[in-house]
Design a protein around this motif. Structure first.
Motif, PDB file in Angstrom:
ATOM      1  N   THR A  26     -37.150  12.337 -42.270  1.00 43.18           N
ATOM      2  CA  THR A  26     -38.009  12.515 -41.102  1.00 43.18           C
ATOM      3  C   THR A  26     -37.857  11.368 -40.107  1.00 43.18           C
ATOM      4  OG1 THR A  26     -39.938  11.310 -41.988  1.00 43.18           O
ATOM      5  CG2 THR A  26     -39.681  13.602 -42.673  1.00 43.18           C
ATOM      6  N   SER A  27     -38.333  11.622 -38.887  1.00 38.20           N
ATOM      7  CA  SER A  27     -38.268  10.591 -37.843  1.00 38.20           C
ATOM      8  C   SER A  27     -39.260  10.896 -36.744  1.00 38.20           C
ATOM      9  CB  SER A  27     -36.857  10.507 -37.244  1.00 38.20           C
ATOM     10  OG  SER A  27     -36.547  11.702 -36.527  1.00 38.20           O
ATOM     11  N   ASP A  28     -39.496   9.879 -35.937  1.00 37.44           N
ATOM     12  CA  ASP A  28     -40.259  10.038 -34.700  1.00 37.44           C
ATOM     13  C   ASP A  28     -39.451   9.405 -33.583  1.00 37.44           C
ATOM     14  OD1 ASP A  28     -42.333  10.636 -32.945  1.00 37.44           O
ATOM     15  OD2 ASP A  28     -43.418   8.786 -33.346  1.00 37.44           O
ATOM     16  N   SER A  31     -34.555   9.673 -34.672  1.00 32.95           N
ATOM     17  CA  SER A  31     -33.640  10.757 -35.045  1.00 32.95           C
ATOM     18  C   SER A  31     -32.186  10.407 -34.761  1.00 32.95           C
ATOM     19  CB  SER A  31     -34.023  12.058 -34.335  1.00 32.95           C
ATOM     20  OG  SER A  31     -34.041  11.886 -32.931  1.00 32.95           O
ATOM     21  N   LEU A  84     -31.019   8.699 -37.860  1.00 32.71           N
ATOM     22  CA  LEU A  84     -30.719   9.718 -38.872  1.00 32.71           C
ATOM     23  C   LEU A  84     -29.399  10.404 -38.559  1.00 32.71           C
ATOM     24  CD1 LEU A  84     -34.182  11.495 -39.393  1.00 32.71           C
ATOM     25  CD2 LEU A  84     -33.171   9.662 -40.763  1.00 32.71           C
ATOM     26  N   LEU A 123     -28.351  14.693 -39.980  1.00 38.94           N
ATOM     27  CA  LEU A 123     -28.840  15.809 -39.166  1.00 38.94           C
ATOM     28  C   LEU A 123     -27.757  16.837 -38.852  1.00 38.94           C
ATOM     29  CD1 LEU A 123     -31.239  14.040 -36.620  1.00 38.94           C
ATOM     30  CD2 LEU A 123     -31.814  15.243 -38.743  1.00 38.94           C
ATOM     31  N   ALA A 150     -33.304  19.647 -34.595  1.00 36.35           N
ATOM     32  CA  ALA A 150     -33.982  18.352 -34.519  1.00 36.35           C
ATOM     33  C   ALA A 150     -34.416  18.088 -33.088  1.00 36.35           C
ATOM     34  CB  ALA A 150     -33.068  17.231 -35.004  1.00 36.35           C
ATOM     35  N   SER A 197     -36.017  14.625 -30.367  1.00 34.02           N
ATOM     36  CA  SER A 197     -36.071  13.179 -30.146  1.00 34.02           C
ATOM     37  C   SER A 197     -36.835  12.943 -28.853  1.00 34.02           C
ATOM     38  CB  SER A 197     -34.647  12.600 -30.051  1.00 34.02           C
ATOM     39  OG  SER A 197     -34.664  11.189 -30.109  1.00 34.02           O
ATOM     40  N   LEU A 255     -28.306  14.477 -29.333  1.00 28.34           N
ATOM     41  CA  LEU A 255     -28.333  14.937 -30.720  1.00 28.34           C
ATOM     42  C   LEU A 255     -27.157  15.848 -31.083  1.00 28.34           C
ATOM     43  CD1 LEU A 255     -32.170  15.569 -31.178  1.00 28.34           C
ATOM     44  CD2 LEU A 255     -30.781  13.876 -32.389  1.00 28.34           C
ATOM     45  N   HIS A 295     -30.330  20.535 -30.803  1.00 30.84           N
ATOM     46  CA  HIS A 295     -31.550  20.060 -30.175  1.00 30.84           C
ATOM     47  C   HIS A 295     -32.492  21.211 -29.885  1.00 30.84           C
ATOM     48  CE1 HIS A 295     -33.830  18.730 -26.395  1.00 30.84           C
ATOM     49  NE2 HIS A 295     -34.477  18.309 -27.458  1.00 30.84           N
ATOM     50  N   ARG A 345     -35.929  18.671 -43.112  1.00 29.48           N
ATOM     51  CA  ARG A 345     -35.849  17.718 -41.990  1.00 29.48           C
ATOM     52  C   ARG A 345     -37.038  17.973 -41.070  1.00 29.48           C
ATOM     53  NH1 ARG A 345     -31.968  16.569 -45.585  1.00 29.48           N
ATOM     54  NH2 ARG A 345     -30.146  15.518 -44.700  1.00 29.48           N
ATOM     55  N   THR A 402     -38.577  16.233 -37.558  1.00 28.83           N
ATOM     56  CA  THR A 402     -38.404  15.239 -36.496  1.00 28.83           C
ATOM     57  C   THR A 402     -39.423  15.490 -35.399  1.00 28.83           C
ATOM     58  OG1 THR A 402     -36.694  16.633 -35.471  1.00 28.83           O
ATOM     59  CG2 THR A 402     -35.935  14.891 -36.959  1.00 28.83           C
TER      60      THR A 402
END
Length: 269
Positions: free
Chosen positions: A139-141, A145, A148, A154, A159, A161, A169, A176, A187, A189
């Motif tokens: 996971t990400s914020d 991403s 990642l 990814l 995903a 961002s 991405l 994206h 996943r 994000t």
């Protein structure tokens, strides 16, 4: 069932402590500590921290997970504090060598200049790639991403961002999707910094159920009511977007260059 902290219990405790100071100083403090302590059976969350990160990217999800009494590790190369965008340093409580070997969740926050530095650091990229391969959730914020993506985590996934770099991405093999929080299998994000709370609540819902997430949201009194509808490129409109992008030209170009290097490294053969 998790022993969540809620306002009613805290108010009851505060009232008892007011009647009996000794309770507040002795038994009460021990009880409060027990209420707030992580649950050993709860998910293990490995949260990367790094220099020049955006503090809000971390603090939003961290607050959501702390209410759930999940087990949180803040991980960096060493335990010395790292700088953040607001000037408040954050110290890791575990090094790369001390990190969970099998976390339930790997989480990477953003902060574009720090993100770029991480993407250019083989030690960080290799660590994220290895831990992500073992984590149940990756996971990400915000721009996390991109880290990642640079770690190859990814490729073939939807995903998102921060809007400033979300178009990069696909260069890292992701698709994206312009949404605030995007889930594709394991996943998850999120977009810009404030999306971290939404992300945290979505993940709680996935792992502990909707009612737990609703309870978490209520404890936080999370009911966004921004003064303007200007939080996304679509809401801001082309004129404001063109103006704000003028101040990001150098930074966004550095991100593109770092992504290009990562793309070539990930290319087969």
């Amino acid at each position: 069932m998790h022993d969540w902290i809620d306002r009613r219990r805290l108010l009851a405790f505060a009232g008892a402590a007011a009647v009996s100071p000794a309770l507040g100083q002795e038994t009460g403090s021990a009880h409060l500590h027990a209420m707030m302590a992580p649950d050993p059976t709860a998910p293990k969350v490995a949260m990367l921290v790094y220099p020049r990160m955006v503090a809000l990217d971390l603090i939003g999800p961290m607050t959501v997970f702390t209410i759930m009494r999940w087990n949180l590790q803040l991980i960096w190369k060493e335990r010395t504090p790292v700088s953040t965008d607001v000037g408040v340093p954050i110290a890791a409580n575990a090094t790369f060598a001390e990190a969970y070997s099998d976390p339930d969740i790997l989480f990477v926050p953003g902060g574009l200049l720090g993100t770029i530095a991480c993407m250019q650091d083989p030690e960080v990229v290799d660590f994220v790639a290895a831990l992500g391969a073992r984590a149940k959730w990756v996971t990400s914020d915000c721009t996390g991403s991109l880290i990642l993506g640079a770690a190859g985590l990814l490729r073939g996934y939807d995903a998102t961002s921060h809007w400033g770099v979300a178009d990069l991405l696909p260069l890292l093999g992701a698709r994206h999707v312009a949404k605030r929080v995007v889930r594709d299998r394991n996943r998850l994000t999120a977009g810009g910094a404030t999306a971290g709370i939404d992300f945290g609540l979505v993940l709680v819902s996935e792992l502990a159920g909707e009612e737990a997430s609703r309870r978490d949201q209520l404890i936080l009194e999370y009911a966004p009511a921004p003064p303007f509808r200007n939080g996304t490129p679509d809401e801001a409109g082309p004129e404001r977007m063109a103006d704000i992008r003028k101040g990001r030209v150098w930074m966004d170009e550095q991100a593109r260059l770092a992504v290009e290097v990562a793309r070539r490294r990930l290319a087969p053969g």
